[in-house]
Design a protein around this motif. Structure first.
Motif, mmCIF file in Angstrom:
data_model
loop_
_atom_site.group_PDB
_atom_site.id
_atom_site.type_symbol
_atom_site.label_atom_id
_atom_site.label_comp_id
_atom_site.label_asym_id
_atom_site.label_seq_id
_atom_site.Cartn_x
_atom_site.Cartn_y
_atom_site.Cartn_z
ATOM 1 N N MET A 207 0.235 -4.739 -8.977
ATOM 2 C CA MET A 207 0.316 -5.135 -7.571
ATOM 3 C C MET A 207 0.390 -6.650 -7.399
ATOM 4 S SD MET A 207 0.563 -2.334 -6.066
ATOM 5 C CE MET A 207 1.226 -1.625 -7.595
ATOM 6 N N ALA B 183 -3.560 -1.006 -12.171
ATOM 7 C CA ALA B 183 -2.923 -1.064 -10.855
ATOM 8 C C ALA B 183 -2.953 -2.472 -10.279
ATOM 9 C CB ALA B 183 -3.624 -0.094 -9.900
ATOM 10 N N PHE C 229 4.086 2.335 -4.458
ATOM 11 C CA PHE C 229 3.022 3.329 -4.434
ATOM 12 C C PHE C 229 3.142 4.324 -5.596
ATOM 13 C CE2 PHE C 229 1.243 7.337 -2.544
ATOM 14 C CZ PHE C 229 -0.067 6.910 -2.439
ATOM 15 N N SER D 112 -2.847 7.671 -10.851
ATOM 16 C CA SER D 112 -3.806 8.605 -10.262
ATOM 17 C C SER D 112 -3.739 9.966 -10.947
ATOM 18 C CB SER D 112 -3.524 8.760 -8.761
ATOM 19 O OG SER D 112 -4.376 9.708 -8.181
ATOM 20 N N GLN E 256 -0.998 -3.367 -0.442
ATOM 21 C CA GLN E 256 -0.693 -2.475 -1.565
ATOM 22 C C GLN E 256 -1.834 -2.383 -2.581
ATOM 23 O OE1 GLN E 256 2.925 -4.091 -3.063
ATOM 24 N NE2 GLN E 256 1.975 -5.910 -3.931
ATOM 25 N N ASN F 185 -5.414 5.781 -3.566
ATOM 26 C CA ASN F 185 -4.758 6.927 -4.192
ATOM 27 C C ASN F 185 -5.387 7.263 -5.536
ATOM 28 O OD1 ASN F 185 -2.193 8.027 -6.008
ATOM 29 N ND2 ASN F 185 -2.231 8.776 -3.900
ATOM 30 N N ALA G 187 0.795 3.802 -8.425
ATOM 31 C CA ALA G 187 -0.537 4.355 -8.183
ATOM 32 C C ALA G 187 -0.549 5.861 -8.354
ATOM 33 C CB ALA G 187 -1.008 3.986 -6.777
ATOM 34 N N ASP H 292 -3.896 0.300 -1.046
ATOM 35 C CA ASP H 292 -3.142 1.548 -1.047
ATOM 36 C C ASP H 292 -3.212 2.218 -2.419
ATOM 37 O OD1 ASP H 292 -1.624 3.528 0.069
ATOM 38 O OD2 ASP H 292 0.284 2.481 -0.151
ATOM 39 N N CYS H 293 -3.046 1.427 -3.467
ATOM 40 C CA CYS H 293 -3.129 1.964 -4.825
ATOM 41 C C CYS H 293 -4.545 2.414 -5.155
ATOM 42 C CB CYS H 293 -2.676 0.919 -5.835
ATOM 43 S SG CYS H 293 -0.891 0.665 -5.856
#
Length: 486
Positions: A335, A331, A294, A301, A379, A386, A297, A382-383
């Protein structure tokens, strides 16, 4: 976006993102080291220590959210100083006001969070945790709580350096803190060199000490930087109340957004604990792996958010749209590579946390191996979510992120976790399927909102250009800038 433009924009984004990603990865090595040390003690200590870190990270994350907008405000102020009619002295004064206000906000958040952490520890048995695990958690939390204050001070100064686009010292300091943390963990756990043998509590003491040392090192480094030193004013007692209120206005929705996500994961940790210590240990190990990845990300971000603030301050809306596409593409590439490792080498991935040959660990390894298949997909979302939060922060839209996470995590994700975990009888696997559903919903809604926000900005610029012929919001620069290439 054509490949040439994507490559060019990726290189420009990487200039700020790579130091931040590496810093984030080094920082997460602190909790990874702690998690490995817990696992060396026992599975029950891993479960208890992991739950203590979940509580600490919940409050730390919300505190960080309160000062996260500092980087965006400073980046915008610095960008305005570069315009043809920019006032450098006025910009410097604004930056100093923001820094002082951020320290005041960080102090208040750190004190409140430390008290709340201790109160949560007393309620663990009421939340369905095993009594033996809850007792161990309560011995660790008082050692972790004092570290929240220097942790948030560090974050306030960090946002200042990132907003000024000078984050390089962060990496060296964080790398050094990893080594210091590992040494202190070992010494305080085992009581070497004449020190008391603290066991699990020693990890909490070490973590608090490292946060204090990291803040002092970052402050000293910034004071030596000729571009940062004149602007670094930490006198929180002289903080401008209007600026404090502005940071709180922007920061509360960010903290609520971060807290919503962290709370979502915290609740699922409690749910996993209801299936026993092996399930909680597996959940802790997988959660730590997700937390590590994470950080890519998080770095992207923050970099994208800072660049969006800068581009919009200069009136370049189309460049802000490209930043989103570039960040998501970078990202996705990372991933995909990590997911391939999870699927093909699960034993190697889990070995630092769980020993399949140890008594009590074999069931935890079996559960964690199944969870890796879900995480390989999770993931990506999730990325993306964010990055979406960071992009909206660049628009100064901090409230939409909070509203969207309420929908994605709590209206979709949590009911799905309960449905799959309990009603469908999938236990911990079902909980992670619920996490996947919540994160996917959140990511889609956040990115859609960002696109709508940019279109609104573009319409405002067109209306302004029609009403007042001449240059729109973006004014010519005093000197050439590399921002047009990124």
């Amino acid at each position: 976006m054509d490949p040439t433009t994507l490559l060019r924009d990726s290189r420009a984004l990487a200039g700020l993102a790579v130091p931040l990603v590496l810093t984030q990865l080094a920082q997460v090595a602190l909790t990874t080291t702690d998690t490995v040390m817990m696992g060396l003690l026992s599975t029950r200590d891993l479960a208890a220590g992991g739950l203590a870190l979940v509580i600490f990270n919940q409050l730390r994350t919300m505190g960080v959210g309160l000062v996260t907008s500092v980087g965006n405000r400073i980046a915008a102020a610095a960008a305005r100083a570069e315009t043809a009619d920019g006032d450098a002295a006025r910009s410097d004064a604004e930056v100093r006001r923001i820094v002082r206000a951020s320290m005041a906000v960080a102090t208040l958040a750190g004190l409140a969070g430390a008290v709340l952490m201790l109160l949560i520890g007393q309620a663990l048995t009421l939340l369905g945790q095993e009594a033996a695990v809850a007792d161990r958690v309560r011995t660790m939390l008082p050692a972790l709580a004092p570290g929240l204050l220097p942790c948030l001070w560090f974050q306030a100064v960090r946002q200042f350096t990132v907003g000024m686009r000078r984050p390089q010292a962060l990496l060296q300091i964080t790398l050094a803190s990893v080594a210091v943390n590992a040494g202190l963990d070992w010494v305080l756990i085992h009581g070497t060199w004449g020190l008391p043998k603290l066991g699990l509590t020693g990890i909490g003491v070490a973590t608090s000490a490292v946060y204090l040392l990291s803040f002092l090192a970052l402050y000293a480094s910034a004071r030596k930087d000729p571009a940062l030193a004149p602007l670094l004013s930490l006198n929180m007692f002289a903080a401008d109340r209007t600026t404090v209120r502005e940071l709180v206005r922007l920061g509360v929705p960010i903290a609520a957004t971060y807290g919503s996500e962290a709370g979502f994961f915290s609740v699922t940790a409690l749910m996993a604990g209801s299936f026993g210590s092996a399930a909680l240990a597996a959940h802790t190990a997988i959660n730590q792996l997700v937390y590590i990845v994470f950080q890519v990300a998080v770095g992207l971000s923050h970099a994208a958010s800072i660049n969006v603030s800068r581009e919009l301050a200069l009136g370049r809306v189309h460049a802000a749209l490209r930043i989103k596409n570039t960040a998501l593409a970078c990202a996705a590439a990372v991933m995909a590579a990590v997911g391939a490792v999870y699927v093909t080498l699960p034993g190697l991935v889990l070995r630092p946390f769980l020993d399949g040959g140890a008594a009590g660990d074999d069931r935890a390894v079996t559960i964690a191996t199944r969870l890796l298949l879900v995480v390989a997909v999770l993931q990506f979302f999730d990325c993306a979510q964010n990055i979406g939060v960071g992009l909206l922060r660049g628009l100064d839209d901090t409230r939409s992120g909070f509203r969207i996470t309420l929908v994605g995590y709590w209206a979709v994700g949590l009911p799905a976790a309960w449905l799959f975990g309990y009603a469908a009888g999938l236990d911990t696997l079902g909980i992670w399927l619920g996490l996947l559903a919540g994160l996917a919903t959140t990511a889609i809604l956040l990115l859609r909102r960002y696109g709508g926000g940019l279109r609104a900005r573009a319409r405002e610029q067109e209306a302004a250009a029609t009403a007042y012929p001449g240059p729109p919001a973006g004014r010519p620069l005093r000197r050439p800038s590399g921002a047009d290439q990124g």
